[in-house]
Write a protein that holds these residues in place. Structure first.
Motif, PDB file in Angstrom:
ATOM      1  N   PRO A   1     -73.721  31.502 -27.275  1.00 50.96           N
ATOM      2  CA  PRO A   1     -72.314  31.352 -26.894  1.00 50.96           C
ATOM      3  C   PRO A   1     -71.447  31.072 -28.113  1.00 50.96           C
ATOM      4  CG  PRO A   1     -73.716  30.182 -25.354  1.00 50.96           C
ATOM      5  CD  PRO A   1     -74.605  30.636 -26.478  1.00 50.96           C
TER       6      PRO A   1
ATOM      7  N   ALA B   1     -62.300  28.491 -24.211  1.00 49.85           N
ATOM      8  CA  ALA B   1     -62.620  29.812 -23.656  1.00 49.85           C
ATOM      9  C   ALA B   1     -64.068  30.207 -23.918  1.00 49.85           C
ATOM     10  CB  ALA B   1     -61.677  30.868 -24.230  1.00 49.85           C
ATOM     11  N   ILE B   2     -64.880  29.241 -24.309  1.00 51.68           N
ATOM     12  CA  ILE B   2     -66.329  29.435 -24.459  1.00 51.68           C
ATOM     13  C   ILE B   2     -67.016  28.420 -23.553  1.00 51.68           C
ATOM     14  CG2 ILE B   2     -68.310  29.326 -26.007  1.00 51.68           C
ATOM     15  CD1 ILE B   2     -66.541  31.710 -26.596  1.00 51.68           C
TER      16      ILE B   2
ATOM     17  N   SER C   1     -56.449  28.582 -26.283  1.00 54.40           N
ATOM     18  CA  SER C   1     -57.675  28.908 -27.008  1.00 54.40           C
ATOM     19  C   SER C   1     -57.397  29.819 -28.203  1.00 54.40           C
ATOM     20  CB  SER C   1     -58.700  29.573 -26.077  1.00 54.40           C
ATOM     21  OG  SER C   1     -58.325  30.903 -25.753  1.00 54.40           O
TER      22      SER C   1
ATOM     23  N   ARG D   1     -66.929  38.369 -23.362  1.00 58.49           N
ATOM     24  CA  ARG D   1     -65.475  38.397 -23.169  1.00 58.49           C
ATOM     25  C   ARG D   1     -64.908  39.777 -23.524  1.00 58.49           C
ATOM     26  NH1 ARG D   1     -63.081  33.116 -26.203  1.00 58.49           N
ATOM     27  NH2 ARG D   1     -62.818  34.724 -27.772  1.00 58.49           N
TER      28      ARG D   1
ATOM     29  N   ALA E   1     -69.388  34.500 -24.131  1.00 62.21           N
ATOM     30  CA  ALA E   1     -68.749  33.322 -23.555  1.00 62.21           C
ATOM     31  C   ALA E   1     -69.759  32.353 -22.962  1.00 62.21           C
ATOM     32  CB  ALA E   1     -67.750  33.739 -22.478  1.00 62.21           C
ATOM     33  N   TRP E   2     -70.927  32.902 -22.561  1.00 62.94           N
ATOM     34  CA  TRP E   2     -71.898  32.070 -21.839  1.00 62.94           C
ATOM     35  C   TRP E   2     -73.217  32.820 -21.794  1.00 62.94           C
ATOM     36  CZ3 TRP E   2     -73.824  33.031 -16.639  1.00 62.94           C
ATOM     37  CH2 TRP E   2     -74.512  31.945 -16.062  1.00 62.94           C
TER      38      TRP E   2
ATOM     39  N   VAL F   1     -63.521  29.874 -18.605  1.00 63.75           N
ATOM     40  CA  VAL F   1     -63.096  30.721 -19.725  1.00 63.75           C
ATOM     41  C   VAL F   1     -61.648  31.173 -19.568  1.00 63.75           C
ATOM     42  CG1 VAL F   1     -63.511  32.917 -20.894  1.00 63.75           C
ATOM     43  CG2 VAL F   1     -65.440  31.489 -20.202  1.00 63.75           C
TER      44      VAL F   1
END
Length: 515
Positions: free
Chosen positions: A408, A386-387, A330, A484, A490-491, A511
């Motif tokens: 995100p 990683a997302i 990533s 993160r 990330a979410w 992630v």
């Protein structure tokens, strides 16, 4: 003997910052610099609020701010000579700036790279790094277990991972066989002349930047300290680099016969070059080794620092067994896309400087595909493995506040909030770790974070914030976002779910690349 966790080729600002960020995450490193000693040349000067947030996170804010230069007026002037600067033309808003209040830090002036290096080198050592000068990487071989690095003094070092931070003419990039794209050198040969002169006694306060239009000495004059200046001007022969000639050119540009002491002369050319890949096995490229951009916009150094910051936490998690190797891929996915963006934006400004210098040129930027400078540095979004969750298009290329909306892939917006009885910035809440930030009714998310922390052996901090913050992050009172370690969202869950621990665990598996 155990291999060195990380070897960093290149002891300039980005290489030293890489060592600092790794050390902050508990990873020692060895920095190798081919020069015999640190550079005395200021080089890049502009540090963005986002970059200053990196240094804030690792506890270096006071030392970095002490290195700032604020002995000149924050204004870009334009004159035939310094003696002919028309101060009546000083604008109310001299340079493009992002909206106020979108960072907990404020730039204190210019940050010359030699002064940054003088802060970062001892800080890197304090955090477990070793630094060697006068040694370069001459060969790289790697396998599934690590990297063998051959040095100019004949040694062969064994390391788990190698980071190439060795500049535009990167030996690491060449050794890895990574090709580059882009036009390459696009500017005329230029001299960066560092000199000492007491301009204040003759002219009083000086602009931080002055474009000199004299036909015999055209160039850019920049303040880099008390009685310390650099002048960028073209040259055509080696004789033009001689100190006597440089002093004459500077006095012509100043329009005054003042004593001038030449300290250093550094030739350079504007370059636009992008490595095709930022990762090859266990080796990574950061800074100018990964991409070089034209100087207008101050994008180069800030992008390089963001490379280092992005890579450090990922290497640290993999070395600690908290993430899988896929997390390292990533790095390329995220930073290469940003480098493509920055390269385009820098070239647009190179062709038309008004796109950068004129804050009112909104329509002109839109027509050209140019973003406001603050978005180029702080408003991009990551779309990678990683997302977790769909990454929405930017709602604006001018309004940074609109872009930092909790989506995100976006960076978490700074807001002052009450947490644990203290007033803190949201960008500090994750503390270099994963964090769940929930709405006021999101206790289930906080409980889930605690459960996941135990199950995955991964520290996940949890904080409930007020309804106003929740709305700004695009969630309801019972929703949450996962942030993160680098502050990117990330979410996002707009509301509650049936099993928050299972949902959060699944997202972290995605992630971190570790089921």
């Amino acid at each position: 003997m155990s291999p060195i966790p990380v070897v960093i080729a290149g002891g300039g600002t980005v290489g030293l910052a890489t060592a600092v960020f790794l050390g902050h995450h508990g990873v020692p490193s060895l920095v190798l610099e081919r020069r015999e000693e640190p550079s005395v040349h200021p080089r890049a000067l502009g540090i963005s609020p986002r970059s200053l947030e990196f240094f804030r996170e690792v506890g270096l804010s006071e030392r970095i701010d002490a290195a700032a230069v604020h002995s000149a007026v924050a204004w870009k002037a334009d004159a035939r000579t310094a003696a002919e600067i028309d101060w009546s033309r000083r604008p109310a808003t001299p340079t493009p700036a992002g909206p106020a209040g979108l960072s907990p830090v404020v730039a204190r002036g210019h940050y010359p790279q030699d002064r940054l290096d003088a802060v970062l080198a001892p800080a890197a050592r304090e955090l477990g790094a070793a630094i060697e000068y006068g040694v370069a990487v001459t060969g790289v071989e790697q396998d599934d277990e690590g990297v063998s690095v051959t040095l100019s003094d004949g040694r062969v070092l064994h390391t788990r991972y190698l980071v190439g931070a060795d500049g535009v003419r990167s030996a690491v990039r060449d050794a890895l066989g990574i090709a580059t794209t882009g036009p390459g050198e696009i500017g005329a040969p230029t001299l960066n002349i560092l000199f000492h002169a007491d301009l204040a006694s003759r002219f009083g306060a000086m602009p931080a930047m002055t474009e000199i239009r004299h036909p015999d000495a055209p160039g850019m004059l920049l303040a880099v300290g008390e009685n310390r200046w650099v002048f960028h001007t073209g040259y055509s022969t080696e004789e033009d680099r001689e100190p006597e000639r440089c002093a004459r050119v500077i006095r012509t540009a100043l329009g005054a016969d003042l004593p001038v002491e030449i300290v250093s002369v550094l030739p350079w050319r504007a370059t636009a070059r992008l490595a095709r890949r930022f990762r090859a096995g266990r080796a990574f490229l950061v800074g100018d080794a990964a991409r070089a951009v034209t100087p207008l916009g101050a994008f180069g150094l800030n992008t390089g620092l963001a490379d280092a910051y992005n890579l450090a936490w990922k290497l640290a998690m993999v070395l600690a067994g908290q993430a899988g190797e896929r997390l390292l891929e990533s790095y390329h996915e995220e930073r290469h896309a940003v480098a493509e963006l920055v390269t385009r934006q820098a070239l647009l400004r190179w062709e038309n400087p008004r796109l950068h210098w004129d804050p009112a040129a909104v329509a002109e930027r839109a027509a050209a595909g140019a973003w406001h400078a603050s978005l180029v540095i702080q408003g991009y979004r990551y779309d990678s493995s990683a997302i977790a969750g769909p990454v929405a298009p930017l709602p604006s290329t001018e309004d940074l506040a609109a872009v930092l909306d909790g989506s995100p892939g976006s960076h978490l917006a700074h807001r002052w909030v009450e947490a644990s009885g203290a007033r803190v910035s949201t960008v500090d809440l994750n503390g270099s770790r994963f964090a769940v930030l929930a709405g006021p009714d999101g206790q289930d998310w906080c409980d889930a974070a605690g459960k996941v922390t135990v199950e995955r052996g991964l520290e996940v901090r949890a904080v409930r914030l007020d309804a106003a913050w929740a709305a700004s992050a695009g969630i309801g009172a019972a929703g949450a976002v996962l942030v993160r370690p680098d502050g990117f969202v990330a979410w996002r869950s707009p509301g509650p779910v049936a099993d928050p621990a299972a949902a959060l665990g699944g997202v972290l598996a995605t992630v971190t690349g570790k089921p």
